[in-house]
Design a protein around this motif. Sequence first.
Motif, mmCIF file in Angstrom:
data_model
loop_
_atom_site.group_PDB
_atom_site.id
_atom_site.type_symbol
_atom_site.label_atom_id
_atom_site.label_comp_id
_atom_site.label_asym_id
_atom_site.label_seq_id
_atom_site.Cartn_x
_atom_site.Cartn_y
_atom_site.Cartn_z
ATOM 1 N N ILE A 82 37.304 35.732 53.848
ATOM 2 C CA ILE A 82 38.434 35.814 54.483
ATOM 3 C C ILE A 82 39.104 36.814 55.739
ATOM 4 O O ILE A 82 39.214 36.824 56.190
ATOM 5 C CB ILE A 82 39.046 34.867 53.733
ATOM 6 N N THR A 83 39.893 37.841 54.359
ATOM 7 C CA THR A 83 40.446 38.547 55.404
ATOM 8 C C THR A 83 39.598 39.823 55.295
ATOM 9 O O THR A 83 40.280 40.860 56.402
ATOM 10 C CB THR A 83 41.803 38.887 54.159
ATOM 11 N N GLY A 84 38.802 40.172 54.926
ATOM 12 C CA GLY A 84 37.740 42.042 55.056
ATOM 13 C C GLY A 84 38.072 42.436 54.310
ATOM 14 O O GLY A 84 38.307 44.032 54.655
ATOM 15 N N VAL A 85 39.390 41.896 53.476
ATOM 16 C CA VAL A 85 40.344 43.211 52.644
ATOM 17 C C VAL A 85 39.022 43.873 51.673
ATOM 18 O O VAL A 85 38.557 42.928 50.442
ATOM 19 C CB VAL A 85 41.629 43.264 52.228
ATOM 20 N N GLU A 86 38.914 44.330 50.773
ATOM 21 C CA GLU A 86 38.855 44.713 49.115
ATOM 22 C C GLU A 86 39.554 44.500 48.382
ATOM 23 O O GLU A 86 40.952 44.896 48.336
ATOM 24 C CB GLU A 86 38.418 46.208 49.625
ATOM 25 N N ASP A 87 38.727 44.148 47.797
ATOM 26 C CA ASP A 87 39.773 43.114 45.943
ATOM 27 C C ASP A 87 39.298 44.557 45.372
ATOM 28 O O ASP A 87 38.786 44.246 44.284
ATOM 29 C CB ASP A 87 38.745 42.195 45.801
ATOM 30 N N ASN A 88 41.377 44.958 45.132
ATOM 31 C CA ASN A 88 40.853 45.874 43.957
ATOM 32 C C ASN A 88 41.714 46.115 42.880
ATOM 33 O O ASN A 88 42.139 46.057 41.747
ATOM 34 C CB ASN A 88 42.556 47.037 44.713
ATOM 35 N N LEU A 89 42.425 44.681 43.101
ATOM 36 C CA LEU A 89 42.669 43.907 41.490
ATOM 37 C C LEU A 89 41.923 43.892 40.421
ATOM 38 O O LEU A 89 42.395 43.997 39.428
ATOM 39 C CB LEU A 89 43.430 42.388 42.030
ATOM 40 N N HIS A 90 40.735 43.547 40.349
ATOM 41 C CA HIS A 90 39.899 43.266 38.954
ATOM 42 C C HIS A 90 39.516 44.861 39.139
ATOM 43 O O HIS A 90 39.340 44.861 38.070
ATOM 44 C CB HIS A 90 38.704 42.759 40.363
ATOM 45 N N ARG A 91 39.609 45.237 39.683
ATOM 46 C CA ARG A 91 39.266 47.252 39.046
ATOM 47 C C ARG A 91 40.977 47.509 38.043
ATOM 48 O O ARG A 91 40.769 47.604 37.204
ATOM 49 C CB ARG A 91 39.539 47.921 40.566
ATOM 50 N N GLN A 92 42.020 47.510 38.436
ATOM 51 C CA GLN A 92 42.704 47.894 38.178
ATOM 52 C C GLN A 92 43.213 46.954 36.680
ATOM 53 O O GLN A 92 43.525 47.667 35.892
ATOM 54 C CB GLN A 92 44.761 47.021 38.878
ATOM 55 N N ILE A 93 42.715 45.171 36.853
ATOM 56 C CA ILE A 93 42.660 44.652 35.620
ATOM 57 C C ILE A 93 41.650 45.245 34.183
ATOM 58 O O ILE A 93 42.110 45.758 33.443
ATOM 59 C CB ILE A 93 42.706 43.295 35.869
ATOM 60 N N HIS A 94 40.692 45.812 34.748
ATOM 61 C CA HIS A 94 39.316 45.991 33.950
ATOM 62 C C HIS A 94 40.113 47.387 33.415
ATOM 63 O O HIS A 94 39.853 47.201 32.260
ATOM 64 C CB HIS A 94 38.145 45.706 34.611
ATOM 65 N N THR A 95 40.003 48.575 34.433
ATOM 66 C CA THR A 95 40.521 49.303 33.637
ATOM 67 C C THR A 95 41.998 49.337 33.146
ATOM 68 O O THR A 95 41.310 50.129 31.923
ATOM 69 C CB THR A 95 40.199 50.609 34.771
ATOM 70 N N THR A 96 41.992 49.027 33.104
ATOM 71 C CA THR A 96 43.951 48.810 31.878
ATOM 72 C C THR A 96 43.584 47.838 31.032
ATOM 73 O O THR A 96 43.945 48.872 30.147
ATOM 74 C CB THR A 96 45.074 47.855 32.866
#
Length: 107
Positions: A82-96
């Motif tokens: 919808i927005t065309g924005v890369e979702d970085n939240l999953h990376r932050q959650i996973h690596t933390t």
Amino acid sequence: KYIGVWFMNIYNPKFDEISVIIQGPLNPKINFLIDSIIEKMPKSEIIISTWKNNIQFIQKEYLEKVVIIESNYLESVYICPITGVEDNLHRQIHTTYIGLKKATKKI
């Protein structure tokens, strides 16, 4: 494990009881951060949780002093349709989360 923030008035942890987790992509400035943690919190555990092939920025002398987690899971990129924005939240959650699981210290 517990987070000792609210214990600070009662209990001052020793540095060897603390794990510091650094999460995210790395750049050459990572060495200043590692140096600062080593200087200010000697004997603390340093965990760097990042994605694969991202540790080239870490100086060789630090490689033996830190725990490094490289994740293959984060190689995929999700772009919101919808927005065309890369979702970085999953990376932050996973690596933390992976860094927290790897921590061996009390705090």
